[in-house]
Design a protein around this motif. Structure first.
Motif, PDB file in Angstrom:
ATOM      1  N   LYS A 189       9.771  79.023  12.093  1.00 61.92           N
ATOM      2  CA  LYS A 189       8.614  78.126  12.184  1.00 61.92           C
ATOM      3  C   LYS A 189       8.949  76.741  11.656  1.00 61.92           C
ATOM      4  CE  LYS A 189       3.645  77.915  11.167  1.00 61.92           C
ATOM      5  NZ  LYS A 189       3.621  76.480  10.862  1.00 61.92           N
ATOM      6  N   ALA A 190       9.618  76.681  10.509  1.00 61.28           N
ATOM      7  CA  ALA A 190       9.991  75.385   9.946  1.00 61.28           C
ATOM      8  C   ALA A 190      10.901  74.618  10.892  1.00 61.28           C
ATOM      9  CB  ALA A 190      10.662  75.577   8.591  1.00 61.28           C
ATOM     10  N   ILE A 191      11.808  75.326  11.551  1.00 63.53           N
ATOM     11  CA  ILE A 191      12.719  74.666  12.481  1.00 63.53           C
ATOM     12  C   ILE A 191      11.989  74.237  13.753  1.00 63.53           C
ATOM     13  CG2 ILE A 191      14.756  74.997  13.955  1.00 63.53           C
ATOM     14  CD1 ILE A 191      15.798  76.908  11.702  1.00 63.53           C
ATOM     15  N   GLY A 192      11.211  75.141  14.323  1.00 68.90           N
ATOM     16  CA  GLY A 192      10.547  74.855  15.591  1.00 68.90           C
ATOM     17  C   GLY A 192       9.455  73.814  15.491  1.00 68.90           C
ATOM     18  N   ASP A 193       8.715  73.811  14.374  1.00 71.79           N
ATOM     19  CA  ASP A 193       7.585  72.890  14.231  1.00 71.79           C
ATOM     20  C   ASP A 193       7.956  71.585  13.549  1.00 71.79           C
ATOM     21  OD1 ASP A 193       6.125  74.921  15.341  1.00 71.79           O
ATOM     22  OD2 ASP A 193       5.024  75.446  13.513  1.00 71.79           O
ATOM     23  N   HIS A 194       8.992  71.599  12.714  1.00 75.10           N
ATOM     24  CA  HIS A 194       9.290  70.439  11.867  1.00 75.10           C
ATOM     25  C   HIS A 194      10.677  69.852  12.132  1.00 75.10           C
ATOM     26  CE1 HIS A 194       9.968  68.005   8.325  1.00 75.10           C
ATOM     27  NE2 HIS A 194      10.835  68.862   7.823  1.00 75.10           N
ATOM     28  N   ILE A 195      11.722  70.659  11.970  1.00 74.18           N
ATOM     29  CA  ILE A 195      13.077  70.121  11.972  1.00 74.18           C
ATOM     30  C   ILE A 195      13.548  69.716  13.365  1.00 74.18           C
ATOM     31  CG2 ILE A 195      15.499  70.742  11.579  1.00 74.18           C
ATOM     32  CD1 ILE A 195      14.428  72.427   9.177  1.00 74.18           C
ATOM     33  N   ALA A 196      13.525  70.638  14.311  1.00 76.93           N
ATOM     34  CA  ALA A 196      14.050  70.338  15.647  1.00 76.93           C
ATOM     35  C   ALA A 196      13.320  69.176  16.322  1.00 76.93           C
ATOM     36  CB  ALA A 196      14.021  71.593  16.519  1.00 76.93           C
ATOM     37  N   PRO A 197      11.990  69.133  16.323  1.00 78.35           N
ATOM     38  CA  PRO A 197      11.323  68.007  16.976  1.00 78.35           C
ATOM     39  C   PRO A 197      11.678  66.655  16.358  1.00 78.35           C
ATOM     40  CG  PRO A 197       9.760  69.789  16.585  1.00 78.35           C
ATOM     41  CD  PRO A 197      11.009  70.137  15.846  1.00 78.35           C
ATOM     42  N   ARG A 249       9.805  72.770  -0.699  1.00 76.36           N
ATOM     43  CA  ARG A 249       9.018  72.019   0.285  1.00 76.36           C
ATOM     44  C   ARG A 249       9.292  72.512   1.699  1.00 76.36           C
ATOM     45  NH1 ARG A 249       9.947  67.688  -3.459  1.00 76.36           N
ATOM     46  NH2 ARG A 249      11.913  67.150  -2.438  1.00 76.36           N
ATOM     47  N   LEU A 250      10.549  72.883   1.968  1.00 80.70           N
ATOM     48  CA  LEU A 250      10.888  73.390   3.294  1.00 80.70           C
ATOM     49  C   LEU A 250      10.238  74.751   3.540  1.00 80.70           C
ATOM     50  CD1 LEU A 250      12.454  72.906   5.889  1.00 80.70           C
ATOM     51  CD2 LEU A 250      14.457  73.943   4.813  1.00 80.70           C
ATOM     52  N   LEU A 251      10.226  75.609   2.535  1.00 80.57           N
ATOM     53  CA  LEU A 251       9.559  76.905   2.672  1.00 80.57           C
ATOM     54  C   LEU A 251       8.080  76.730   2.990  1.00 80.57           C
ATOM     55  CD1 LEU A 251      11.196  78.924  -0.253  1.00 80.57           C
ATOM     56  CD2 LEU A 251      11.440  79.399   2.181  1.00 80.57           C
ATOM     57  N   ASP A 252       7.476  75.700   2.418  1.00 81.18           N
ATOM     58  CA  ASP A 252       6.054  75.448   2.670  1.00 81.18           C
ATOM     59  C   ASP A 252       5.776  75.127   4.137  1.00 81.18           C
ATOM     60  OD1 ASP A 252       5.385  75.888   0.040  1.00 81.18           O
ATOM     61  OD2 ASP A 252       5.414  73.773  -0.526  1.00 81.18           O
ATOM     62  N   ARG A 253       6.786  74.702   4.873  1.00 80.39           N
ATOM     63  CA  ARG A 253       6.608  74.365   6.287  1.00 80.39           C
ATOM     64  C   ARG A 253       6.770  75.577   7.207  1.00 80.39           C
ATOM     65  NH1 ARG A 253       6.455  68.992   7.443  1.00 80.39           N
ATOM     66  NH2 ARG A 253       7.078  67.513   5.810  1.00 80.39           N
ATOM     67  N   GLY A 254       7.202  76.707   6.652  1.00 80.74           N
ATOM     68  CA  GLY A 254       7.417  77.892   7.467  1.00 80.74           C
ATOM     69  C   GLY A 254       6.601  79.073   6.992  1.00 80.74           C
ATOM     70  N   ASP A 255       6.957  80.243   7.493  1.00 78.69           N
ATOM     71  CA  ASP A 255       6.275  81.476   7.105  1.00 78.69           C
ATOM     72  C   ASP A 255       6.993  82.207   5.979  1.00 78.69           C
ATOM     73  OD1 ASP A 255       4.232  81.216   9.024  1.00 78.69           O
ATOM     74  OD2 ASP A 255       5.512  82.065  10.591  1.00 78.69           O
ATOM     75  N   ALA A 256       8.301  81.959   5.827  1.00 81.81           N
ATOM     76  CA  ALA A 256       9.074  82.627   4.780  1.00 81.81           C
ATOM     77  C   ALA A 256       8.667  82.097   3.418  1.00 81.81           C
ATOM     78  CB  ALA A 256      10.567  82.410   5.003  1.00 81.81           C
TER      79      ALA A 256
END
Length: 319
Positions: A189-197, A249-256
């Motif tokens: 989720k963190a990668i798909g919603d935040h990092i990659a875009p 902070r990165l964990l807060d952007r995902g589900d993990a």
């Protein structure tokens, strides 16, 4: 998606560690892995030296660092070292760098840890001038460096530079000035919603090719009844997030919520499903941290071998 394996994080005395590094990289190349990633553990073996060692025992596999802390050496010195290792490896080095964390730079090394993103931008300007544009003069003046340094070194083949980037500003810098990012503690989720875009947008706006997104995750082949044990072990031996606000902070952007949640554990089908989820999120390269489980040394070794053999088979299915 390309599949790689982390090598070199395990502890051990130096003589045995060298022997183990060679054995692990020879397995990775023979097994058809795309890349091997060497972490820079603060108090352990130098990762670029590991690359040089492994280059002497391989011919094909890409060899990456994950990652070299920028504050530990001047960008000219790092360019010189990286270009030397890149040549020794026959053009197979992927140089992963990053501003590291306050508890390494400030607390361990006693160096300033102020405005790490601005420092990274300035550092990459010098590194690019020395590593990508050489041989010739390196003339860069910015907020952090005043460099007028000749270099006789140049890369016969391009030297990819990847930046550990977690927050929006760092992802912008990585997209504009580097070839991609190297991640840890980032779930799908963190990668798909935040990092990659963000990194893809930054690269496109800068007119650069699509960046690589390298995600590191623990992996454990085990029975379904052992998944909780695998996650508990991951949390016990890989719990950097507790001392790293950047990871929190990165964990807060995902589900993990922790590194155990990030772990791909279970049977072969479960692991493959998790790999495909990372690919769907925009990951171009997956870096597997083998996570054995067991009650004694023999069980841990057997678990490691089982896991890595399955990983080698799954590599063919995710490409």
């Amino acid at each position: 998606m390309r599949l790689g394996v982390m090598i070199g994080a395990e502890r051990g005395d130096m003589a045995r560690k060298v022997t183990k590094l060679v054995a692990d990289i020879e397995w990775a190349e023979a097994a058809g892995m795309d890349t091997a990633w060497m972490p820079q553990v603060p108090d352990d073996f130098d990762c670029l030296t590991m690359v040089a060692l492994m280059a002497a025992h391989t011919t094909r596999i890409e060899l990456g660092t994950a990652v070299v802390p920028l504050q530990a050496q001047h960008p000219i010195a790092l360019a010189r070292q990286a270009l030397s290792v890149h040549a020794m490896a026959g053009g197979r080095l992927a140089l992963g760098v990053g501003p590291s964390h306050h508890w390494i730079v400030r607390d361990m090394l006693g160096l300033p840890y102020e405005k790490p993103a601005a420092y990274t931008r300035d550092y990459l300007e010098v590194l690019a001038a020395a590593a990508a544009a050489g041989p010739g003069p390196v003339d860069v003046e910015n907020g952090s460096f005043t460099v007028h340094n000749p270099t006789a070194l140049g890369a016969a083949t391009p030297l990819p530079v990847l930046v550990a980037a977690l927050g929006p500003v760092m992802l912008q810098i990585a997209g504009e000035r580097a070839d991609g990012t190297v991640l840890w503690m980032a779930d799908e989720k963190a990668i798909g919603d935040h990092i990659a875009p963000k990194i893809n947008k930054a690269a496109a706006e800068a007119g650069r090719p699509a960046p690589r997104v390298v995600a590191g995750i623990p992996v454990c082949l085990c029975a379904n009844s052992e998944i909780d044990a695998a996650k508990e072990r991951a949390n016990r031996i890989l719990s950097e997030a507790e001392t790293s606000p950047n990871y929190q902070r990165l964990l807060d952007r995902g589900d993990a919520r922790n590194v155990g949640d990030l772990c791909a554990a279970g049977d072969e089908e479960s692991i493959l499903k998790r790999f495909k989820q990372f690919a769907d999120a925009g990951v171009t390269d997956l870096s597997v941290r083998l996570l054995p489980i067991g009650d004694n040394r023999d069980e841990l070794i057997a678990s490691k071998y089982r896991t890595r053999e399955v990983i080698a088979e799954l590599a063919k299915q995710v490409r």
